[in-house]
Design an enzyme around this catalytic site. Structure first.
Site, short mmCIF file in Angstrom:
data_model
loop_
_atom_site.label_atom_id
_atom_site.label_comp_id
_atom_site.label_asym_id
_atom_site.label_seq_id
_atom_site.Cartn_x
_atom_site.Cartn_y
_atom_site.Cartn_z
N HIS A 270 0.86 -1.19 0.00
CA HIS A 270 0.00 0.00 0.00
C HIS A 270 0.90 1.25 0.00
O HIS A 270 1.87 1.30 0.76
CB HIS A 270 -0.91 -0.01 1.23
CG HIS A 270 -1.83 1.17 1.26
ND1 HIS A 270 -2.95 1.26 0.45
CD2 HIS A 270 -1.77 2.33 1.97
CE1 HIS A 270 -3.54 2.42 0.67
NE2 HIS A 270 -2.85 3.09 1.58
N ALA B 214 10.37 3.47 -3.96
CA ALA B 214 10.53 2.78 -2.67
C ALA B 214 9.76 1.45 -2.68
O ALA B 214 10.24 0.44 -2.15
CB ALA B 214 10.05 3.67 -1.54
C1 GRF Z 1 0.99 0.76 -6.22
O1 GRF Z 1 1.18 2.10 -5.82
C2 GRF Z 1 0.58 -0.10 -5.05
O2 GRF Z 1 1.12 0.32 -3.84
C3 GRF Z 1 -0.92 0.10 -5.02
O3 GRF Z 1 -1.31 0.16 -6.37
C4 GRF Z 1 -0.21 0.62 -7.15
C5 GRF Z 1 0.01 -0.42 -8.20
O4 GRF Z 1 1.02 -0.09 -9.12
N1 GRF Z 1 -1.56 -0.95 -4.25
P1 GRF Z 1 1.62 -1.21 -10.07
O5 GRF Z 1 0.45 -1.84 -10.81
O6 GRF Z 1 2.32 -2.21 -9.20
O7 GRF Z 1 2.54 -0.49 -10.99
#
Ligand code: GRF
Length: 216
Positions: free
Chosen positions: A111, A175
């Site tokens: 998250h 990060a």
């Molecule tokens: C990320 O920021 C993750 O923390 C959140 O949704 C976003 C997904 O990005 N749960 P990706 O699909 O992994 O590029």
């Protein structure tokens, strides 16, 4: 500890999934990626997974009349692939308590905030509106309430004075790509123990100096 057989659930871009796939293929994380599963057939992440030689599948939520039936289909797909541990990586559907129960202590999520601050959507917008000076990301075990569950690892980044939502999101995402493989490696190495609703992690201690923003 037995080698993890992973299922990674995505809905879109899949950059965190890529970070996990890359870490496993470089041998940084000793786990076997059995399936990348998406609820969107057009998810960009599926293309990358396939090009890395990882099995993919789509279970569209639109093919089901209710969430329980959709989750049951997800569960079947994971079981068919021999998955025993699930990583949510930008999976944008709310999961039913029944599904979450089946994967209790065997499903983690990333998250983009320092939980328990800013659970739910639009985290960066809300972090900027609140005026926090540090934000970051969290990897945690999944529980029924959205973005709760024992925290495994967190990374902090500064919020800079001229940040727009996209700037903060990009800084946190960098990060995330370090933190998710690290958290998975700690689990794969048997270094994470769940005690009550907290984890005890056997890992080197970080420098105890505070991270100040603004710095002194
Ligand atoms: C990320 O920021 C993750 O923390 C959140 O949704 C976003 C997904 O990005 N749960 P990706 O699909 O992994 O590029």
């Amino acid at each position: 500890m037995a080698r993890l057989k992973l299922g990674i659930l995505i809905s879109g871009r899949g950059s965190n999934m890529r970070a996990l796939v890359d870490a496993c293929s470089k041998g940084l994380v000793d786990a076997d990626i059995r399936l990348v599963l998406s609820n969107e057939g057009s998810a960009e992440g599926l293309v990358h997974a396939r090009s890395s030689g990882v099995a993919t599948s789509t279970v569209s939520h639109r093919d089901f009349t209710n969430r329980a039936a959709f989750d049951a289909a997800l569960h079947r797909a994971l079981e068919r692939a021999g998955v025993d541990f699930v990583c949510l990586a930008g999976f944008m559907r709310l999961l039913t308590p029944g599904f979450i129960d089946k994967w209790h202590d065997r499903m983690i999520n990333i998250h983009p905030s320092l939980l328990p601050a800013f659970p739910g959507l639009h985290t960066h917008r809300r972090a900027l509106a609140a005026g926090v000076k540090l934000s970051g990301c969290t990897v945690h075990y999944v529980r029924a309430e959205t973005d709760t569950g024992p925290i495994i690892a967190q990374a902090a980044v500064p919020v800079l004075p001229d940040d727009e939502e996209a700037d903060l999101a990009a800084r946190v995402l960098i990060a995330e790509h370090r933190l998710y493989p690290l958290a998975l490696r700690l689990i794969a190495e048997g270094r994470v123990r769940i005690e009550g609703e907290r984890t005890v992690v056997r890992a080197p201690h970080p420098a105890a100096a505070p991270l100040l923003n603004p710095p002194d």
